[in-house]
Design a protein around this motif. Structure first.
Motif, PDB file in Angstrom:
ATOM      1  N   HIS A  62      -8.423  -2.347   0.940  1.00 30.63           N
ATOM      2  CA  HIS A  62      -7.796  -1.063   1.248  1.00 30.63           C
ATOM      3  C   HIS A  62      -7.702  -0.167   0.010  1.00 30.63           C
ATOM      4  CE1 HIS A  62      -4.918   1.888   2.950  1.00 30.63           C
ATOM      5  NE2 HIS A  62      -5.357   1.462   4.130  1.00 30.63           N
ATOM      6  N   ASP A  63      -8.790  -0.088  -0.713  1.00 32.66           N
ATOM      7  CA  ASP A  63      -8.864   0.794  -1.878  1.00 32.66           C
ATOM      8  C   ASP A  63      -8.964   2.230  -1.372  1.00 32.66           C
ATOM      9  OD1 ASP A  63      -9.388   2.183  -4.192  1.00 32.66           O
ATOM     10  OD2 ASP A  63     -11.241   1.119  -4.677  1.00 32.66           O
ATOM     11  N   TYR A  64      -7.958   3.045  -1.687  1.00 33.92           N
ATOM     12  CA  TYR A  64      -7.966   4.435  -1.221  1.00 33.92           C
ATOM     13  C   TYR A  64      -9.164   5.206  -1.766  1.00 33.92           C
ATOM     14  CZ  TYR A  64      -3.272   3.755   0.613  1.00 33.92           C
ATOM     15  OH  TYR A  64      -2.189   3.301   1.334  1.00 33.92           O
ATOM     16  N   ALA A  65      -9.692   4.765  -2.895  1.00 28.97           N
ATOM     17  CA  ALA A  65     -10.837   5.432  -3.515  1.00 28.97           C
ATOM     18  C   ALA A  65     -12.152   4.724  -3.172  1.00 28.97           C
ATOM     19  CB  ALA A  65     -10.643   5.502  -5.022  1.00 28.97           C
ATOM     20  N   LEU A  66     -12.205   4.093  -2.024  1.00 33.57           N
ATOM     21  CA  LEU A  66     -13.405   3.350  -1.641  1.00 33.57           C
ATOM     22  C   LEU A  66     -14.648   4.234  -1.645  1.00 33.57           C
ATOM     23  CD1 LEU A  66     -14.706   0.736  -0.643  1.00 33.57           C
ATOM     24  CD2 LEU A  66     -14.024   1.364   1.691  1.00 33.57           C
ATOM     25  N   HIS A  96       0.823  -1.207   0.000  1.00 29.58           N
ATOM     26  CA  HIS A  96       0.000   0.000   0.000  1.00 29.58           C
ATOM     27  C   HIS A  96       0.861   1.262   0.000  1.00 29.58           C
ATOM     28  CE1 HIS A  96      -3.574  -2.386   0.379  1.00 29.58           C
ATOM     29  NE2 HIS A  96      -3.000  -3.065   1.356  1.00 29.58           N
ATOM     30  N   TYR A  97       2.048   1.195   0.578  1.00 28.85           N
ATOM     31  CA  TYR A  97       2.952   2.344   0.536  1.00 28.85           C
ATOM     32  C   TYR A  97       3.507   2.524  -0.870  1.00 28.85           C
ATOM     33  CZ  TYR A  97       2.439   2.527   5.534  1.00 28.85           C
ATOM     34  OH  TYR A  97       1.897   2.640   6.778  1.00 28.85           O
ATOM     35  N   CYS A  98       3.716   1.415  -1.570  1.00 28.38           N
ATOM     36  CA  CYS A  98       4.121   1.531  -2.970  1.00 28.38           C
ATOM     37  C   CYS A  98       3.029   2.238  -3.775  1.00 28.38           C
ATOM     38  CB  CYS A  98       4.386   0.144  -3.556  1.00 28.38           C
ATOM     39  SG  CYS A  98       5.900  -0.638  -2.966  1.00 28.38           S
ATOM     40  N   PRO A 126       6.365   0.696  -8.320  1.00 29.36           N
ATOM     41  CA  PRO A 126       5.908  -0.638  -8.721  1.00 29.36           C
ATOM     42  C   PRO A 126       6.030  -1.609  -7.549  1.00 29.36           C
ATOM     43  CG  PRO A 126       8.078  -0.197  -9.637  1.00 29.36           C
ATOM     44  CD  PRO A 126       7.611   1.100  -9.030  1.00 29.36           C
ATOM     45  N   GLU A 127       5.015  -2.415  -7.344  1.00 30.84           N
ATOM     46  CA  GLU A 127       5.050  -3.360  -6.235  1.00 30.84           C
ATOM     47  C   GLU A 127       6.098  -4.437  -6.440  1.00 30.84           C
ATOM     48  OE1 GLU A 127       1.135  -4.702  -4.996  1.00 30.84           O
ATOM     49  OE2 GLU A 127       0.291  -2.783  -5.652  1.00 30.84           O
ATOM     50  N   SER A 128       6.632  -4.521  -7.640  1.00 33.45           N
ATOM     51  CA  SER A 128       7.693  -5.488  -7.931  1.00 33.45           C
ATOM     52  C   SER A 128       8.983  -5.191  -7.165  1.00 33.45           C
ATOM     53  CB  SER A 128       7.973  -5.527  -9.430  1.00 33.45           C
ATOM     54  OG  SER A 128       8.357  -4.244  -9.898  1.00 33.45           O
ATOM     55  N   VAL A 129       9.106  -3.979  -6.585  1.00 34.47           N
ATOM     56  CA  VAL A 129      10.307  -3.694  -5.789  1.00 34.47           C
ATOM     57  C   VAL A 129      10.315  -4.499  -4.487  1.00 34.47           C
ATOM     58  CG1 VAL A 129      10.481  -1.356  -6.724  1.00 34.47           C
ATOM     59  CG2 VAL A 129       9.347  -1.708  -4.518  1.00 34.47           C
ATOM     60  N   LEU A 130       9.158  -5.074  -4.113  1.00 36.09           N
ATOM     61  CA  LEU A 130       9.041  -5.838  -2.875  1.00 36.09           C
ATOM     62  C   LEU A 130       9.263  -7.319  -3.151  1.00 36.09           C
ATOM     63  CD1 LEU A 130       5.739  -4.224  -1.541  1.00 36.09           C
ATOM     64  CD2 LEU A 130       8.067  -3.603  -0.866  1.00 36.09           C
ATOM     65  N   ASP A 131      10.177  -7.928  -2.420  1.00 35.06           N
ATOM     66  CA  ASP A 131      10.304  -9.379  -2.515  1.00 35.06           C
ATOM     67  C   ASP A 131       9.294 -10.024  -1.566  1.00 35.06           C
ATOM     68  OD1 ASP A 131      11.370  -9.196   0.072  1.00 35.06           O
ATOM     69  OD2 ASP A 131      13.455  -9.433  -0.618  1.00 35.06           O
ATOM     70  N   SER A 132       9.236 -11.337  -1.537  1.00 29.60           N
ATOM     71  CA  SER A 132       8.214 -12.017  -0.736  1.00 29.60           C
ATOM     72  C   SER A 132       8.361 -11.709   0.745  1.00 29.60           C
ATOM     73  CB  SER A 132       8.289 -13.531  -0.969  1.00 29.60           C
ATOM     74  OG  SER A 132       9.572 -14.031  -0.622  1.00 29.60           O
ATOM     75  N   ARG A 133       9.591 -11.542   1.217  1.00 32.05           N
ATOM     76  CA  ARG A 133       9.792 -11.225   2.628  1.00 32.05           C
ATOM     77  C   ARG A 133       9.255  -9.836   2.950  1.00 32.05           C
ATOM     78  NH1 ARG A 133      13.837  -8.846   5.829  1.00 32.05           N
ATOM     79  NH2 ARG A 133      13.897  -9.689   7.959  1.00 32.05           N
ATOM     80  N   ALA A 134       9.547  -8.864   2.086  1.00 32.27           N
ATOM     81  CA  ALA A 134       9.077  -7.496   2.327  1.00 32.27           C
ATOM     82  C   ALA A 134       7.554  -7.441   2.313  1.00 32.27           C
ATOM     83  CB  ALA A 134       9.657  -6.551   1.284  1.00 32.27           C
TER      84      ALA A 134
END
Length: 313
Positions: A91-95, A17-19, A25-33
């Motif tokens: 957690h849609d910010y535009a809910l 959600h911070y990405c 891109p959420e691809s910067v996060l590995d499975s641990r992150a």
């Protein structure tokens, strides 16, 4: 004058959600992150609350609980006495821009995921991005919630958020967050019953609203990001300014006990600057503030706060 009540709540927003906020891109996060909030932040908060003898409320996002490790961590936290509230399913910010039926579905699916993990249905709701409107408030009333805790009438936060979103838009990287109705800045800063048609105004709504704490006057936000990064004298001054309130609602996030050394990618650390502060320093600061709460208030979960305030607000 001592506070009557205080509550400590933690939004368990995953790093994904911070990405989305920072248009990374959420691809910067590995499975641990991706799993750090539940694998590392939740146990740290549990231990901190246990050490100071304070209860807490965790707001969980339903879709995160599809991960067995996250569900197990939440189950363990709930078994230790922590209340679990609904932070929506995705957690849609535009809910608040969705159709009413879609809003209700977000609540229901979040409830079901939390019930599956803990065996208890949530009675409290916090909107993604703190953004509330009449349709979303109506959905919480329809679902029988005891309380909501979404109102955040903090002028400095609103201004900073607008500036960051504007800068990202100019850079061609628009944030997936949204800016709330400016009416929120005039919302009550202490517990109130909303007008169902205009939930940032007082009325006679069935669902009690427990705003997150901001100071009188300037409405400076007393939340985890500021409490862990500002000089202690400034934090203490803000704390003292609110000591006469009926409820001190201290809101935090999982990242408030994480740092870059936990395996957070540098791309996100550059954008989320509080991650540059060591987790040890942040935990020490939070322990100090929790002790202030314990000394001056009856520290209870948000559910208990709502139950006690329901007859007087």
């Amino acid at each position: 004058m001592a506070l009557r009540l205080a509550s400590i709540s933690v939004d368990l927003d995953s790093l994904q959600h911070y990405c989305r906020i920072h248009s990374l891109p959420e691809s910067v996060l590995d499975s641990r992150a991706r799993g750090l909030v539940y694998a590392t932040a939740v146990p740290r908060f549990q231990e901190l609350l246990r050490a100071v003898g304070a209860p807490g409320t965790f707001f969980a996002i339903g879709e995160d609980l599809a991960d067995a490790g996250a569900a197990a961590a939440l189950k363990a936290a709930h078994a230790s006495g922590i209340e679990v509230g609904n932070h929506s399913f995705s957690h849609d910010y535009a809910l608040t821009r969705r159709a009413p039926d879609s809003m209700r579905e977000e609540l229901v699916r979040g409830e079901e995921a939390i019930f599956a993990a803990t065996g208890t249905r949530p009675v409290g709701f916090r909107a993604p991005g703190y953004t509330l409107n009449a349709a979303l408030y109506a959905a919480t009333a329809e679902r029988g919630y005891l309380y909501g805790s979404s109102t955040f009438p903090a002028l400095p936060y609103y201004g900073a958020k607008a500036a960051v979103m504007g800068a990202l838009a100019l850079a061609g990287r628009p944030s997936r967050s949204i800016l709330d109705n400016p009416r929120v800045l005039l919302a009550p800063r202490t517990p109130y019953r909303p007008d169902p048609a205009q939930p940032y105004r007082r009325g006679k709504g069935a669902v009690l609203e427990l705003p997150m704490t901001v100071t009188p006057g300037l409405r400076f936000p007393f939340i985890g990001t500021f409490a862990t990064t500002l000089p202690l004298p400034a934090v203490r001054a803000a704390w003292r300014a609110c000591r006469g309130d009926a409820l001190f609602n201290f809101e935090l996030h999982g990242v408030d006990v994480l740092d870059a050394a936990d395996g957070i990618p540098p791309e996100l650390v550059r954008q989320q600057r509080d991650l540059r502060v060591s987790s040890a320093r942040k935990l020490e600061r939070l322990a100090t503030i929790f002790r202030w709460l314990k000394e001056d208030a009856d520290v209870v979960t948000l559910r208990v706060s709502a139950e006690r305030l329901a007859q007087t607000v």
